[in-house]
Scaffold this active site. Structure first.
Site, PDB file in Angstrom:
ATOM      1  N   ASP A  40       2.638 145.133 -49.970  1.00 51.92           N
ATOM      2  CA  ASP A  40       3.009 143.730 -49.744  1.00 51.92           C
ATOM      3  C   ASP A  40       2.593 142.917 -50.958  1.00 51.92           C
ATOM      4  N   CYS A  57       6.277 134.589 -41.374  1.00 47.70           N
ATOM      5  CA  CYS A  57       5.978 133.987 -40.068  1.00 47.70           C
ATOM      6  C   CYS A  57       4.554 133.444 -40.021  1.00 47.70           C
ATOM      7  N   VAL A  60       3.902 131.016 -43.895  1.00 51.17           N
ATOM      8  CA  VAL A  60       4.712 129.853 -44.291  1.00 51.17           C
ATOM      9  C   VAL A  60       5.908 129.675 -43.359  1.00 51.17           C
ATOM     10  N   CYS A  62       6.806 130.446 -38.842  1.00 50.72           N
ATOM     11  CA  CYS A  62       6.650 130.100 -37.422  1.00 50.72           C
ATOM     12  C   CYS A  62       5.284 129.483 -37.105  1.00 50.72           C
ATOM     13  N   LYS A  65       4.392 126.112 -38.879  1.00 50.26           N
ATOM     14  CA  LYS A  65       5.391 125.171 -38.356  1.00 50.26           C
ATOM     15  C   LYS A  65       5.046 124.748 -36.922  1.00 50.26           C
ATOM     16  N   PHE A 184       3.287 123.430 -45.942  1.00 45.09           N
ATOM     17  CA  PHE A 184       2.174 123.587 -44.998  1.00 45.09           C
ATOM     18  C   PHE A 184       0.804 123.619 -45.690  1.00 45.09           C
ATOM     19  N   ALA A 198      20.253 120.933 -43.108  1.00 43.56           N
ATOM     20  CA  ALA A 198      20.142 120.554 -41.691  1.00 43.56           C
ATOM     21  C   ALA A 198      20.212 121.766 -40.783  1.00 43.56           C
ATOM     22  N   TYR A 200      17.610 125.032 -39.059  1.00 42.71           N
ATOM     23  CA  TYR A 200      16.356 125.042 -38.313  1.00 42.71           C
ATOM     24  C   TYR A 200      15.238 124.354 -39.120  1.00 42.71           C
ATOM     25  N   GLU A 204      13.301 120.892 -38.238  1.00 44.10           N
ATOM     26  CA  GLU A 204      11.912 121.007 -37.762  1.00 44.10           C
ATOM     27  C   GLU A 204      10.949 120.257 -38.688  1.00 44.10           C
ATOM     28  N   ARG A 226      24.482 124.536 -38.012  1.00 39.40           N
ATOM     29  CA  ARG A 226      25.678 125.390 -37.975  1.00 39.40           C
ATOM     30  C   ARG A 226      25.393 126.636 -37.130  1.00 39.40           C
ATOM     31  N   LEU A 292      15.056 139.286 -50.629  1.00 43.89           N
ATOM     32  CA  LEU A 292      14.417 139.769 -51.875  1.00 43.89           C
ATOM     33  C   LEU A 292      14.820 141.217 -52.170  1.00 43.89           C
ATOM     34  N   ASP A 329      14.702 140.034 -41.940  1.00 43.36           N
ATOM     35  CA  ASP A 329      15.569 139.008 -42.542  1.00 43.36           C
ATOM     36  C   ASP A 329      16.518 139.543 -43.607  1.00 43.36           C
ATOM     37  N   HIS A 467       8.937 123.201  -8.407  1.00 42.91           N
ATOM     38  CA  HIS A 467       8.972 121.748  -8.482  1.00 42.91           C
ATOM     39  C   HIS A 467       7.580 121.196  -8.720  1.00 42.91           C
ATOM     40  N   GLU A 472      13.306 123.975 -13.611  1.00 46.87           N
ATOM     41  CA  GLU A 472      14.033 124.039 -12.330  1.00 46.87           C
ATOM     42  C   GLU A 472      15.389 123.335 -12.421  1.00 46.87           C
TER      43      GLU A 472
HETATM   44  P1  FAD Z   1       8.779 138.548 -43.944  1.00 44.49           P
HETATM   45  O1  FAD Z   1       7.961 138.125 -42.804  1.00 44.49           O
HETATM   46  O2  FAD Z   1       9.299 137.505 -44.854  1.00 44.49           O
HETATM   47  O3  FAD Z   1       7.911 139.599 -44.764  1.00 44.49           O
HETATM   48  C1  FAD Z   1       8.321 140.173 -45.973  1.00 44.49           C
HETATM   49  C2  FAD Z   1       7.089 140.456 -46.836  1.00 44.49           C
HETATM   50  O4  FAD Z   1       7.471 141.320 -47.911  1.00 44.49           O
HETATM   51  C3  FAD Z   1       6.527 139.196 -47.494  1.00 44.49           C
HETATM   52  O5  FAD Z   1       5.127 139.188 -47.410  1.00 44.49           O
HETATM   53  C4  FAD Z   1       6.989 139.321 -48.941  1.00 44.49           C
HETATM   54  O6  FAD Z   1       6.163 138.614 -49.834  1.00 44.49           O
HETATM   55  C5  FAD Z   1       6.898 140.827 -49.121  1.00 44.49           C
HETATM   56  N1  FAD Z   1       7.701 141.347 -50.227  1.00 44.49           N
HETATM   57  C6  FAD Z   1       8.921 140.926 -50.648  1.00 44.49           C
HETATM   58  N2  FAD Z   1       9.356 141.715 -51.637  1.00 44.49           N
HETATM   59  C7  FAD Z   1       8.401 142.669 -51.841  1.00 44.49           C
HETATM   60  C8  FAD Z   1       8.300 143.786 -52.706  1.00 44.49           C
HETATM   61  N3  FAD Z   1       9.275 144.103 -53.561  1.00 44.49           N
HETATM   62  N4  FAD Z   1       7.183 144.532 -52.658  1.00 44.49           N
HETATM   63  C9  FAD Z   1       6.184 144.240 -51.792  1.00 44.49           C
HETATM   64  N5  FAD Z   1       6.249 143.209 -50.927  1.00 44.49           N
HETATM   65  C10 FAD Z   1       7.355 142.430 -50.948  1.00 44.49           C
HETATM   66  N6  FAD Z   1      11.187 132.824 -36.638  1.00 44.49           N
HETATM   67  C11 FAD Z   1      10.964 132.720 -35.325  1.00 44.49           C
HETATM   68  O7  FAD Z   1      11.222 133.666 -34.581  1.00 44.49           O
HETATM   69  N7  FAD Z   1      10.440 131.577 -34.781  1.00 44.49           N
HETATM   70  C12 FAD Z   1      10.119 130.520 -35.538  1.00 44.49           C
HETATM   71  O8  FAD Z   1       9.653 129.504 -35.018  1.00 44.49           O
HETATM   72  C13 FAD Z   1      10.334 130.597 -36.928  1.00 44.49           C
HETATM   73  N8  FAD Z   1      10.005 129.567 -37.714  1.00 44.49           N
HETATM   74  C14 FAD Z   1      10.176 129.678 -39.055  1.00 44.49           C
HETATM   75  C15 FAD Z   1       9.824 128.600 -39.848  1.00 44.49           C
HETATM   76  C16 FAD Z   1       9.993 128.667 -41.208  1.00 44.49           C
HETATM   77  C17 FAD Z   1       9.591 127.489 -42.066  1.00 44.49           C
HETATM   78  C18 FAD Z   1      10.516 129.863 -41.808  1.00 44.49           C
HETATM   79  C19 FAD Z   1      10.672 129.962 -43.292  1.00 44.49           C
HETATM   80  C20 FAD Z   1      10.875 130.927 -41.027  1.00 44.49           C
HETATM   81  C21 FAD Z   1      10.720 130.850 -39.639  1.00 44.49           C
HETATM   82  N9  FAD Z   1      11.076 131.899 -38.800  1.00 44.49           N
HETATM   83  C22 FAD Z   1      10.891 131.788 -37.458  1.00 44.49           C
HETATM   84  C23 FAD Z   1      11.684 133.128 -39.342  1.00 44.49           C
HETATM   85  C24 FAD Z   1      10.650 134.274 -39.483  1.00 44.49           C
HETATM   86  O9  FAD Z   1       9.550 133.834 -40.234  1.00 44.49           O
HETATM   87  C25 FAD Z   1      11.314 135.465 -40.163  1.00 44.49           C
HETATM   88  O10 FAD Z   1      12.460 135.836 -39.439  1.00 44.49           O
HETATM   89  C26 FAD Z   1      10.385 136.681 -40.232  1.00 44.49           C
HETATM   90  O11 FAD Z   1       9.193 136.385 -40.898  1.00 44.49           O
HETATM   91  C27 FAD Z   1      11.106 137.823 -40.940  1.00 44.49           C
HETATM   92  O12 FAD Z   1      10.264 138.947 -41.022  1.00 44.49           O
HETATM   93  P2  FAD Z   1      10.501 140.071 -42.129  1.00 44.49           P
HETATM   94  O13 FAD Z   1       9.572 141.175 -41.790  1.00 44.49           O
HETATM   95  O14 FAD Z   1      11.931 140.364 -42.276  1.00 44.49           O
HETATM   96  O15 FAD Z   1      10.070 139.398 -43.510  1.00 44.49           O
HETATM   97  P1  NDP Z   2      19.915 127.649 -42.374  1.00 48.65           P
HETATM   98  O1  NDP Z   2      20.862 128.650 -42.907  1.00 48.65           O
HETATM   99  O2  NDP Z   2      19.625 127.613 -40.923  1.00 48.65           O
HETATM  100  O3  NDP Z   2      20.386 126.177 -42.814  1.00 48.65           O
HETATM  101  C1  NDP Z   2      20.661 125.857 -44.147  1.00 48.65           C
HETATM  102  C2  NDP Z   2      21.116 124.407 -44.213  1.00 48.65           C
HETATM  103  O4  NDP Z   2      21.228 124.012 -45.574  1.00 48.65           O
HETATM  104  C3  NDP Z   2      22.479 124.166 -43.597  1.00 48.65           C
HETATM  105  O5  NDP Z   2      22.462 122.911 -42.986  1.00 48.65           O
HETATM  106  C4  NDP Z   2      23.409 124.195 -44.810  1.00 48.65           C
HETATM  107  O6  NDP Z   2      24.568 123.417 -44.627  1.00 48.65           O
HETATM  108  C5  NDP Z   2      22.539 123.548 -45.843  1.00 48.65           C
HETATM  109  N1  NDP Z   2      22.884 123.913 -47.224  1.00 48.65           N
HETATM  110  C6  NDP Z   2      23.145 125.150 -47.698  1.00 48.65           C
HETATM  111  N2  NDP Z   2      23.356 125.105 -49.029  1.00 48.65           N
HETATM  112  C7  NDP Z   2      23.237 123.809 -49.395  1.00 48.65           C
HETATM  113  C8  NDP Z   2      23.340 123.129 -50.634  1.00 48.65           C
HETATM  114  N3  NDP Z   2      23.616 123.781 -51.757  1.00 48.65           N
HETATM  115  N4  NDP Z   2      23.169 121.796 -50.648  1.00 48.65           N
HETATM  116  C9  NDP Z   2      22.873 121.123 -49.508  1.00 48.65           C
HETATM  117  N5  NDP Z   2      22.755 121.713 -48.302  1.00 48.65           N
HETATM  118  C10 NDP Z   2      22.937 123.047 -48.247  1.00 48.65           C
HETATM  119  O7  NDP Z   2      18.596 127.886 -43.204  1.00 48.65           O
HETATM  120  P2  NDP Z   2      17.108 127.444 -42.998  1.00 48.65           P
HETATM  121  O8  NDP Z   2      16.544 127.470 -44.368  1.00 48.65           O
HETATM  122  O9  NDP Z   2      16.994 126.178 -42.210  1.00 48.65           O
HETATM  123  O10 NDP Z   2      16.497 128.611 -42.089  1.00 48.65           O
HETATM  124  C11 NDP Z   2      16.608 129.998 -42.450  1.00 48.65           C
HETATM  125  C12 NDP Z   2      16.420 130.872 -41.232  1.00 48.65           C
HETATM  126  O11 NDP Z   2      15.053 130.886 -40.834  1.00 48.65           O
HETATM  127  C13 NDP Z   2      17.182 130.401 -40.003  1.00 48.65           C
HETATM  128  O12 NDP Z   2      18.485 130.928 -39.990  1.00 48.65           O
HETATM  129  C14 NDP Z   2      16.354 130.933 -38.866  1.00 48.65           C
HETATM  130  O13 NDP Z   2      16.827 132.171 -38.425  1.00 48.65           O
HETATM  131  C15 NDP Z   2      14.965 131.073 -39.427  1.00 48.65           C
HETATM  132  N6  NDP Z   2      14.133 130.021 -38.803  1.00 48.65           N
HETATM  133  C16 NDP Z   2      13.890 130.057 -37.455  1.00 48.65           C
HETATM  134  C17 NDP Z   2      13.206 129.046 -36.831  1.00 48.65           C
HETATM  135  C18 NDP Z   2      12.969 129.069 -35.360  1.00 48.65           C
HETATM  136  O14 NDP Z   2      13.127 130.102 -34.744  1.00 48.65           O
HETATM  137  N7  NDP Z   2      12.570 127.960 -34.746  1.00 48.65           N
HETATM  138  C19 NDP Z   2      12.703 127.907 -37.590  1.00 48.65           C
HETATM  139  C20 NDP Z   2      13.005 127.954 -38.993  1.00 48.65           C
HETATM  140  C21 NDP Z   2      13.705 128.984 -39.553  1.00 48.65           C
HETATM  141  P3  NDP Z   2      25.995 124.028 -44.155  1.00 48.65           P
HETATM  142  O15 NDP Z   2      25.966 124.038 -42.669  1.00 48.65           O
HETATM  143  O16 NDP Z   2      26.952 123.058 -44.746  1.00 48.65           O
HETATM  144  O17 NDP Z   2      26.109 125.412 -44.749  1.00 48.65           O
END
Ligand code: FAD
Ligand code: NDP
Length: 494
Positions: A40, A57, A60, A62, A65, A184, A198, A200, A204, A226, A292, A329, A467, A472
């Site tokens: 990692d 998660c 930076v 879930c 956040k 954060f 606009a 998630y 948020e 979207r 990545l 992801d 209730h 409900e």
């Molecule tokens: P990650 O958790 O991103 O882990 C990947 C790891 O691999 C990272 O540590 C990265 O640095 C490391 N890495 C990358 N490349 C390399 C490499 N070449 N060698 C070694 N290590 C490497 N999901 C929810 O379900 N609920 C939420 O409320 C929610 N809120 C979110 C809020 C925000 C602001 C963001 C950004 C995301 C949120 N998500 C939420 C989405 C959730 O965080 C991701 O879906 C989840 O972390 C994906 O897990 P992952 O294992 O695919 O990758």
């Molecule tokens: P999203 O793909 O959800 O949203 C991206 C937003 O940015 C859209 O509104 C899009 O608009 C807009 N956009 C894209 N490109 C541009 C640009 N060049 N200029 C201006 N606006 C632009 O991405 P997020 O970064 O919000 O979240 C990524 C993922 O992380 C989510 O899909 C979700 O799965 C996960 N996540 C989950 C959460 C939860 O479970 N509560 C919370 C946060 C993240 P348009 O519609 O026009 O394409």
């Protein structure tokens, strides 16, 4: 038990990426007797922010956040509590201390990083703080922080590298903008903030910043949220506007400049190609995330990526290179959510090392947008159900409701709204459930299990409610959109 320990390789499973999916797979695999290593590495954000083990998660995403959302909800509760008899100081004097909040959040994260490292050690998962890339289909080169490189061989390799925020290609974006990777742990309070995007993350972040007392604006390129039910998405935006978040619709940023006083001058272009500008303290990009995968040197092993997105298309989490798997992801057209990455990682490990055949089901995954008034949903949106099955086959039930706890502080209930999407005939199977209101995630989680068990509308109506709860309301829903009847709240207790 199936320890493979093919003597040719150092490990049975090498996981690249110690986030939600990678760690879940690693832990399950060692439990099943496999020899496992995890690499990692966190590349600092353009602003220089970095963090520890555990992935997006925990560090930076879930977790920070949700904690900031909780801080926002508590602020709201302090204001309401006076109506319930609490003797609180003048609400105007109540302020959130950004440094205290970020310190508390970061301390929690550090404790999770520590527990994660200890857990890996206890489970005898070898962990390396190294950036991995392919040397061949069984060999990964890990580049350590000090620049030293080490080769790791494994029978199976799991790509779980997740993604990082994207930045637009406009002047000043990388120099002056920040992303969810930075917000954060921002040392200074963000002040007047422009959130671009606009989805998630945009909604948020703007939501909690506004509730914490900062001026927050969301710049929307096209529509909000979207892919979500658009009536629900617009209701969320409407509720955020009602609470003071500003929205700039149909606009794209074109330039960011730093002024002599350190504030940021942002130019944007509207749909008539008119340029506008305003000054902000912080510009936060939330325009989606980039996987990545290219950094892994996929070409060395012929690993195919989707050209437009650099994501990986898999069949049962297996890539086109047979011993190379992927979860989380990085996957093409799969929800970017922590529990999805975890579940897929665990099931994959069971198939690789535990003789299991169980596959990941990516359908009907519930999710919640933690906007100030939360939105939880599972299954199809109204528009998706109609597009797939035709309007005649679909019934939409909807209702406004009044949470009991909103009465005394006289909180606005105008956007407390629920919707059930079901087949109109036959067994009237429920295809989607949508809830806007308090604790939406908690409400929707249980209904997601019911949908997995093929919930039908008659069964939902036959469920006796608890209730007085907000959940409900789903058992009381009866007005169809087709009927044109008023979906306004039914009386409380009848
Ligand atoms: P990650 O958790 O991103 O882990 C990947 C790891 O691999 C990272 O540590 C990265 O640095 C490391 N890495 C990358 N490349 C390399 C490499 N070449 N060698 C070694 N290590 C490497 N999901 C929810 O379900 N609920 C939420 O409320 C929610 N809120 C979110 C809020 C925000 C602001 C963001 C950004 C995301 C949120 N998500 C939420 C989405 C959730 O965080 C991701 O879906 C989840 O972390 C994906 O897990 P992952 O294992 O695919 O990758
Ligand atoms: P999203 O793909 O959800 O949203 C991206 C937003 O940015 C859209 O509104 C899009 O608009 C807009 N956009 C894209 N490109 C541009 C640009 N060049 N200029 C201006 N606006 C632009 O991405 P997020 O970064 O919000 O979240 C990524 C993922 O992380 C989510 O899909 C979700 O799965 C996960 N996540 C989950 C959460 C939860 O479970 N509560 C919370 C946060 C993240 P348009 O519609 O026009 O394409």
């Amino acid at each position: 038990m199936a320890p493979i320990a093919d003597q040719k390789f150092m490990y049975d499973l090498l996981v690249i990426g110690g986030g939600s999916g990678g760690l879940a797979a690693a832990k399950e695999a060692v439990n099943l007797g496999a020899k496992v290593a995890v690499l990692d590495f966190v590349t600092p954000s353009p602003r220089g922010t970095t963090w520890g083990l555990g992935g997006t998660c925990v560090n930076v995403g879930c977790i920070p956040k949700k904690l900031m959302h909780q801080a926002a909800l508590l602020g709201e509760a302090i204001h309401e509590s006076a109506a319930y008899g609490w003797q609180v100081p003048d609400p105007k004097t109540i302020k959130n201390d950004w440094q205290a909040l970020t310190t508390a959040v970061q301390n929690h994260i550090k404790s999770v990083n520590w527990v994660t490292r200890v857990e890996l050690r206890t489970k005898k998962i070898e962990y390396f703080n190294a950036l991995g890339y392919f040397k061949d289909q069984h060999t990964i080169c890990g580049k350590m922080k000090n620049g030293e490189e080490k080769l790791f061989t494994a029978k199976n390799i799991l790509i779980a590298v997740g993604g990082r925020p994207r930045y637009p290609d406009i002047p000043g974006a990388l120099e002056y903008g920040i992303s969810s990777d930075d917000i954060f742990s921002l040392e200074k309070a963000p002040g007047k903030t422009l959130v671009i995007g606009a989805g998630y993350i945009g909604l948020e972040c703007a939501g909690f910043l506004n509730s914490l007392g900062y001026d927050a604006t969301v710049m929307v390129r096209s529509i909000v949220l979207r892919g979500f039910d658009q009536q629900m998405a617009n209701t969320i935006a409407q509720e955020m506007e009602r609470r003071g978040v500003h929205f700039i619709y149909q606009a794209k940023p074109s330039k960011i400049e730093k002024q002599t006083d350190g504030r940021l001058l942002v130019n944007w272009v509207d749909k008539e190609r008119q340029t506008h500008q305003d000054i902000f303290d912080t510009v936060l990009f939330a325009i989606g995330r980039k996987p990545l995968t290219e950094e892994l040197k996929p070409e060395i092993i012929g690993l195919q990526l989707i050209p437009e997105t650099a994501k990986i298309d898999v069949i049962d989490e297996q890539t086109n290179v047979p011993n190379v798997y992927a979860v989380g992801d990085v996957l093409h057209k799969k929800p970017e959510l922590t529990p999805v990455a975890i579940h897929a990682g665990r099931l994959l490990a069971r198939r690789l090392f535990g003789n299991s055949t169980e596959q990941m089901d990516y359908i009907n995954v519930a999710t919640t947008v933690f906007s100030p008034l939360e939105y939880g949903c599972v299954g199809l949106s109204e528009e998706a159900a109609i597009a797939i099955h035709g309007e005649e086959k679909i019934e939409i039930y909807h209702a406004y409701y009044k949470p009991t706890e909103f009465f005394i502080p006289q909180k606005d209930v105008s956007n407390c709204y629920i919707k059930v999407v079901a087949f109109r005939n036959g067994d009237q199977r429920v295809l989607g459930m949508h809830f806007i209101g308090p604790n939406a995630g908690e409400v929707i989680q249980g209904f997601a299990a019911a949908i997995k068990c093929n919930l039908t509308f008659p069964k939902l109506k036959d469920t006796v409610g608890i209730h007085p709860t907000v959940a409900e309301e789903f058992t009381r829903i009866s007005v169809t959109k087709r009927s044109g009847l008023d979906p306004k709240p039914q009386s409380c207790c009848s």
